[in-house]
Design a protein around this motif. Structure first.
Motif, PDB file in Angstrom:
ATOM      1  N   TRP A 181       6.759  -0.968 -14.689  1.00  0.00           N
ATOM      2  CA  TRP A 181       7.513  -1.736 -13.696  1.00  0.00           C
ATOM      3  C   TRP A 181       8.908  -1.138 -13.588  1.00  0.00           C
ATOM      4  N   LEU A 182       9.531  -1.360 -12.415  1.00  0.00           N
ATOM      5  CA  LEU A 182      10.875  -0.851 -12.147  1.00  0.00           C
ATOM      6  C   LEU A 182      11.745  -1.966 -11.578  1.00  0.00           C
ATOM      7  N   THR A 183      13.027  -1.905 -11.901  1.00  0.00           N
ATOM      8  CA  THR A 183      14.004  -2.784 -11.270  1.00  0.00           C
ATOM      9  C   THR A 183      14.376  -2.189  -9.908  1.00  0.00           C
ATOM     10  N   LEU A 184      15.129  -2.941  -9.139  1.00  0.00           N
ATOM     11  CA  LEU A 184      15.610  -2.443  -7.850  1.00  0.00           C
ATOM     12  C   LEU A 184      16.458  -1.190  -8.048  1.00  0.00           C
ATOM     13  N   GLY A 185      17.338  -1.191  -9.012  1.00  0.00           N
ATOM     14  CA  GLY A 185      18.180  -0.021  -9.266  1.00  0.00           C
ATOM     15  C   GLY A 185      17.378   1.205  -9.660  1.00  0.00           C
ATOM     16  N   GLU A 186      16.358   1.002 -10.488  1.00  0.00           N
ATOM     17  CA  GLU A 186      15.512   2.117 -10.912  1.00  0.00           C
ATOM     18  C   GLU A 186      14.711   2.683  -9.750  1.00  0.00           C
ATOM     19  N   LEU A 187      14.172   1.808  -8.896  1.00  0.00           N
ATOM     20  CA  LEU A 187      13.444   2.279  -7.722  1.00  0.00           C
ATOM     21  C   LEU A 187      14.385   3.030  -6.781  1.00  0.00           C
ATOM     22  N   THR A 188      15.593   2.550  -6.614  1.00  0.00           N
ATOM     23  CA  THR A 188      16.566   3.218  -5.762  1.00  0.00           C
ATOM     24  C   THR A 188      16.844   4.632  -6.269  1.00  0.00           C
ATOM     25  N   THR A 189      16.937   4.804  -7.583  1.00  0.00           N
ATOM     26  CA  THR A 189      17.153   6.125  -8.171  1.00  0.00           C
ATOM     27  C   THR A 189      15.984   7.055  -7.872  1.00  0.00           C
ATOM     28  N   VAL A 190      14.766   6.556  -8.013  1.00  0.00           N
ATOM     29  CA  VAL A 190      13.575   7.360  -7.707  1.00  0.00           C
ATOM     30  C   VAL A 190      13.598   7.788  -6.247  1.00  0.00           C
ATOM     31  N   LEU A 191      13.891   6.850  -5.355  1.00  0.00           N
ATOM     32  CA  LEU A 191      13.854   7.151  -3.921  1.00  0.00           C
ATOM     33  C   LEU A 191      14.996   8.078  -3.490  1.00  0.00           C
ATOM     34  N   ALA A 192      16.091   8.103  -4.234  1.00  0.00           N
ATOM     35  CA  ALA A 192      17.165   9.053  -3.938  1.00  0.00           C
ATOM     36  C   ALA A 192      16.701  10.478  -4.227  1.00  0.00           C
ATOM     37  N   ARG A 193      15.834  10.628  -5.195  1.00  0.00           N
ATOM     38  CA  ARG A 193      15.304  11.950  -5.542  1.00  0.00           C
ATOM     39  C   ARG A 193      14.141  12.351  -4.648  1.00  0.00           C
ATOM     40  N   HIS A 194      13.361  11.363  -4.191  1.00  0.00           N
ATOM     41  CA  HIS A 194      12.174  11.658  -3.390  1.00  0.00           C
ATOM     42  C   HIS A 194      11.905  10.485  -2.433  1.00  0.00           C
ATOM     43  N   PRO A 195      12.480  10.514  -1.232  1.00  0.00           N
ATOM     44  CA  PRO A 195      12.260   9.420  -0.275  1.00  0.00           C
ATOM     45  C   PRO A 195      10.774   9.261   0.050  1.00  0.00           C
ATOM     46  N   HIS A 196      10.371   8.011   0.249  1.00  0.00           N
ATOM     47  CA  HIS A 196       8.964   7.719   0.544  1.00  0.00           C
ATOM     48  C   HIS A 196       8.907   6.466   1.412  1.00  0.00           C
ATOM     49  N   ARG A 197       8.318   6.586   2.588  1.00  0.00           N
ATOM     50  CA  ARG A 197       8.275   5.507   3.582  1.00  0.00           C
ATOM     51  C   ARG A 197       7.725   4.201   3.020  1.00  0.00           C
ATOM     52  N   ASP A 198       6.587   4.253   2.316  1.00  0.00           N
ATOM     53  CA  ASP A 198       5.964   3.026   1.819  1.00  0.00           C
ATOM     54  C   ASP A 198       6.833   2.354   0.758  1.00  0.00           C
ATOM     55  N   MET A 199       7.451   3.155  -0.100  1.00  0.00           N
ATOM     56  CA  MET A 199       8.307   2.590  -1.144  1.00  0.00           C
ATOM     57  C   MET A 199       9.618   2.052  -0.575  1.00  0.00           C
ATOM     58  N   GLU A 200      10.032   2.562   0.582  1.00  0.00           N
ATOM     59  CA  GLU A 200      11.220   1.993   1.237  1.00  0.00           C
ATOM     60  C   GLU A 200      10.963   0.545   1.631  1.00  0.00           C
ATOM     61  N   LEU A 201       9.737   0.227   2.026  1.00  0.00           N
ATOM     62  CA  LEU A 201       9.379  -1.167   2.327  1.00  0.00           C
ATOM     63  C   LEU A 201       9.525  -2.024   1.072  1.00  0.00           C
ATOM     64  N   ALA A 202       9.023  -1.536  -0.047  1.00  0.00           N
ATOM     65  CA  ALA A 202       9.150  -2.274  -1.307  1.00  0.00           C
ATOM     66  C   ALA A 202      10.628  -2.480  -1.634  1.00  0.00           C
ATOM     67  N   ARG A 203      11.431  -1.446  -1.471  1.00  0.00           N
ATOM     68  CA  ARG A 203      12.860  -1.574  -1.773  1.00  0.00           C
ATOM     69  C   ARG A 203      13.532  -2.588  -0.860  1.00  0.00           C
ATOM     70  N   THR A 204      13.157  -2.616   0.405  1.00  0.00           N
ATOM     71  CA  THR A 204      13.722  -3.599   1.333  1.00  0.00           C
ATOM     72  C   THR A 204      13.396  -5.016   0.888  1.00  0.00           C
TER      73      THR A 204
ATOM     74  N   TRP B  68       0.865  -1.179   0.000  1.00  0.00           N
ATOM     75  CA  TRP B  68       0.000   0.000   0.000  1.00  0.00           C
ATOM     76  C   TRP B  68       0.899   1.225   0.000  1.00  0.00           C
ATOM     77  N   VAL B  69       0.643   2.129  -0.926  1.00  0.00           N
ATOM     78  CA  VAL B  69       1.447   3.341  -1.053  1.00  0.00           C
ATOM     79  C   VAL B  69       0.533   4.555  -0.942  1.00  0.00           C
ATOM     80  N   ALA B  70       0.823   5.415   0.020  1.00  0.00           N
ATOM     81  CA  ALA B  70       0.045   6.641   0.203  1.00  0.00           C
ATOM     82  C   ALA B  70       0.192   7.536  -1.021  1.00  0.00           C
ATOM     83  N   ARG B  71      -0.859   8.282  -1.333  1.00  0.00           N
ATOM     84  CA  ARG B  71      -0.816   9.220  -2.468  1.00  0.00           C
ATOM     85  C   ARG B  71       0.326  10.201  -2.302  1.00  0.00           C
TER      86      ARG B  71
END
Length: 120
Positions: free
Chosen positions: A77-100, A26-29
């Motif tokens: 869809w995103l790979t782990l590396g692509e998601l990591t790049t997104v989160l470096a630009r804009h951290p997001h708690r819910d997506m950090e769970l997905a990355r973990t 679940w990812v918050a808006r």
């Protein structure tokens, strides 16, 4: 009317190479995040342009996608590396769970991916 994201971590099975759903996240808006992921509602261009639903979806994700019907849009869809790049630009708690979760399955050699689409 708001826009929501449907987000799933998938990874390869050991035995046949097919995909398996790790879980739905679940990812918050967050329209800044949505913009960086797929150009949806945000003012930033996405790091990776939307590429549609990937081949070989797990049954769980395929069924959920079908259930959404015509409400689903901007599938990608995103790979782990692509998601990591997104989160470096804009951290997001819910997506950090997905990355973990993706990190864990990546360390097992199971080629994780984040599959997602939006609805209005």
């Amino acid at each position: 009317m708001g826009c929501d994201i449907h987000t799933f971590v998938e990874y390869k099975l050991w035995n046949d190479g097919g995909m398996r759903t790790g879980c739905e996240i679940w990812v918050a808006r967050d329209y800044t995040l949505f913009g960086l992921m797929a150009g949806v509602r945000g003012s930033d261009l996405p790091d990776v342009p939307p590429r549609g639903i990937p081949d070989g979806l797990s049954d769980e994700v395929q069924n959920e996608y079908i259930r959404c019907g015509t409400d689903a849009h901007t599938e990608s869809w995103l790979t782990l590396g692509e998601l990591t790049t997104v989160l470096a630009r804009h951290p997001h708690r819910d997506m950090e769970l997905a990355r973990t979760l993706m990190n864990i399955t990546d360390q097992q050699g199971r080629d994780p991916r984040l599959v997602f689409w939006f609805d209005n």
